[in-house]
Every structure is written in structure tokens, then in C-alpha cells.
Design a protein around this motif. Structure first.
Motif: not given
Length: 380
Positions: A194-220
Motif C-alpha cells: 500500500p506504500n504508493n496508495g490506492e484511490i477507489d473511484i467507483i466500487e461496491g458489491v452485490n446489490n449495493d445502491g450507494d457508491n463507495l469512494s475511498s483511499l488506501h495507503s501506508s500507515s500514517g
């Protein structure tokens, strides 16, 4: 002893000092915009890389070392936005030329999904990828019963040949995958997760109706608990992945209707924009027909006219974005079950049997498991 400077001489010198100070501030401001508006480009290897290379991976686990690819990023600091909030078109990915910008990734799913990612030839022969002059479709196999001995249902994972730092990425879709067991995503990720990061723009599962946008990174890296002017609701403030916790700092778009899944498709889709620079990462969503005119292919876009973002992730003393997010590839993929869709499958009473059993044995249930992309555009 130094003689005092006459008052008349001081008055003559003051305008020069003032102009010099202003010019210095303008140079610093220009330099800041130049570096934050830069678009970094890199070419990646084909889908059979050597063991010494590094591939971008999803948030939950690392890809096998034998499938890793490293990209050389060339930063063009001469790319300067034409004004505050304005960005200039660099790439258009559309129709028959869409796949020119992507590589197929066929390694085992890092999120442990019931999926068999296939290469370009197999995807084309099975009609899992196809295009018209104005659209590109990526879909799952919706015809085959999948044996227990295989990796899972055949699908596609694409990663861009170029990598990007600061800029804007805009995707317009008329359809996204939906249904029990599905886990579609449109996101960006660095070569060392995760050291260089991740940006989730569109994401969801199964029959979700609300989009999830999120960040993933190294600690800190943490988001502030208040002060973020956005439409979505924060679901977590800790972006860093550590001790097996890879949930990231997410936002759920429960303020705008039809941001994900069947509702999105029934409303004829929509447009997502992600803007990234040293100051913040922001995401906007517009249902079809409500998007600003400039996001539909203008050579210059102006984010200052786009209204309140759906999600905002500011850089601060709690998270220096430049320290946690490096050059990213764009990823479009469809997996099934796995760490998220599988773990939450039982909470949806409309989903039958188990996730793995459903994905393997109900091919017709995946008729709606496809992306129909009108365009992806990148701006610097």
C-alpha cells in the motif's frame, strides 16, 4: 557610522521592493501549479512479466511476485493548468481504440475472488470485451457453469499502460455490473501497495445502491473528523492498511440517488470525475444528463464550476498525500465474492445459496454483470 538614507530615496525604492516580492510569490505559485498539474506517463510490460518486476495490486493482498511489473514514470513539469481549477485534455479512451491504452492482467485475484481473469485473445473470443465506434464493453462470462477445480468465473481486469500523478480522470458509463456476488471497481493504484496508495473511484458489491469512494495507503495517513465539505458520508478516517485492516478511509454516497448498481443502470448511467493534486483528492458524481458541459470531452475543464464534490480527501498534517500516493495506473475490473463481496454476501437476503456456489453455477444471473463505458478521459 553609516549615514542614514534620505526619506525621498526610501520612497523611490519602495515600489521596487513591492514588485520584487510580488514577482517572487507569483513564481512560487506558478511552480506549485506546474508540479501539481503534471501528468506522469509510463509504459508497462505485457501480461507475462518477469519475477523482478512490480505490478499494481488491489488493497487486500499483494499480487504474486512472479507477476509483478515496474513502470518508469516520466514527469513532465512543463504541463501547467491554464488557470486555478482548470485542466487540459491529455488522453481520450473510447470505442474501438479503448484497449490501446490498457494491458490485460491475468494473475490470481489478490482479493481472493471466485474469478478467472483472462487475456486479450480469450476475452475477445468469448465476447467478454467488445466495442462500437462510441462504446467499450467489459463483461463476465454469463453462459458457463464453472467447475470447482477452476479459479472461478471468467472475467477481465485491465490496467492502463500509462501511469499518472496529479490530474483529473473522468469516466462516463451507461451501465455497470450489478447482482449477487459481483464486485466491480474503477480505481487507481501505485506499483508498491500500500506504500504508493490506492484511490477507489467507483466500487461496491452485490446489490449495493450507494457508491463507495475511498483511499488506501501506508500507515500514517488519516482524514480529519470534521471540516470536509462533501456530499458523501465518511465511513472511516484511517487510510493506512496495517495489521490486516484494509478498510481504508471510505465515503458512502448516500446523498445522491443512483450512484451505483441497478439504480445507476436504470437511470442511464452517469459520470465520475477524480481530481488529484498535492492539496486534495476529490471525487464528483453526476447522474446522466446532469453533468457539467465541460466533462463531456472539452479540451479544457474547470472544476471550480462543478459544485460540491461527492468525496474530499484533503492533504494535511494528518496525511501528506504526496508522501503516501505515487504514480498510479488506472484499473477497471470485475471480480466475484472474495474478501468483500463474499464476506457481505449473507447479509443480502435476496442472494441465494453461498457466494461461491452462486457464481459457479448460475451463469444467467450474470447477464447484468458488465461495464458499458462511453469514455475515459485524462487531464493534466
Amino acid at each position: 557610522m553609516i549615514s542614514p538614507i534620505p526619506l525621498t530615496t526610501l520612497l523611490l525604492l519602495l515600489p521596487s521592493f513591492a514588485l520584487a516580492g510580488t514577482a517572487h510569490r507569483k513564481r512560487r505559485s506558478c511552480h506549485r501549479r506546474s508540479s501539481t498539474a503534471s501528468l506522469a506517463a509510463a509504459t508497462t510490460e505485457a501480461s507475462s512479466p518477469s519475477a523482478t518486476q512490480t505490478l499494481p495490486v488491489a488493497s487486500e493482498a499483494a499480487a504474486p511476485a512472479s507477476t509483478q511489473v515496474s513502470a518508469i514514470v516520466v514527469d513532465d513539469s512543463s504541463l501547467v493548468a491554464s488557470g486555478a481549477g482548470q485542466w487540459t485534455l491529455k488522453e481520450t479512451m473510447i470505442g474501438h481504440n479503448f484497449l490501446d491504452s490498457f494491458n490485460f492482467e491475468t494473475f490470481d485475484d489478490p482479493t481472493h475472488g471466485t474469478v478467472d481473469y483472462v487475456g486479450a485473445e480469450e476475452a475477445a473470443s468469448m465476447n467478454l470485451t467488445y466495442s462500437t465506434d462510441s462504446t467499450f464493453t467489459l463483461r463476465a462470462d454469463s453462459f458457463s457453469v464453472v467447475p470447482a477445480s477452476s479459479r472461478g468465473r471468467k472475467s477481465v481486469r485491465l490496467a492502463s499502460k500509462n501511469s499518472y500523478t496529479a490530474g483529473v480522470t473522468i469516466i462516463t458509463l451507461s451501465h455497470m455490473p450489478t447482482g449477487c456476488g459481483t464486485w466491480p471497481a474503477f480505481w487507481t493504484v501505485g506499483s508498491n501497495w500500500p506504500n504508493n496508495g490506492e484511490i477507489d473511484i467507483i466500487e461496491g458489491v452485490n446489490n449495493d445502491g450507494d457508491n463507495l469512494s475511498s483511499l488506501h495507503s501506508s500507515s500514517g495517513c488519516n482524514m480529519p473528523s470534521s471540516g470536509r465539505v462533501m456530499q458523501a458520508a465518511a465511513t472511516g478516517l484511517k487510510c493506512g492498511s496495517s495489521d490486516g485492516d484494509n478498510s481504508g478511509c471510505g465515503t458512502t454516497n448516500n446523498a445522491q440517488e443512483n450512484s451505483f448498481g441497478a439504480g445507476f443502470n436504470n437511470a442511464n448511467g452517469g459520470t465520475y470525475a477524480m481530481r488529484r493534486d498535492s492539496e486534495a483528492i476529490k471525487v464528483w458524481f453526476w447522474p446522466a444528463g446532469t453533468e457539467p458541459k465541460d466533462v463531456s470531452g472539452s479540451k479544457v475543464i474547470d472544476e471550480s464550476t462543478w459544485g460540491t464534490p461527492t468525496a474530499v480527501f484533503p492533504s494535511s498534517d494528518q496525511c501528506d498525500l504526496d508522501a503516501h500516493f505515487a504514480a498510479h495506473q488506472i484499473v477497471l475490473n470485475l471480480t466475484f465474492c472474495g474478501d468483500w463481496a463474499g464476506s457481505s454476501y449473507g447479509s443480502d437476503s435476496s442472494c441465494p445459496s453461498s457466494c461461491d456456489d452462486h457464481v459457479r453455477n448460475s451463469p444467467s444471473s450474470f447477464n447484468e454483470a458488465y461495464f458499458e463505458v462511453q469514455s475515459i478521459r485524462t487531464y493534466a
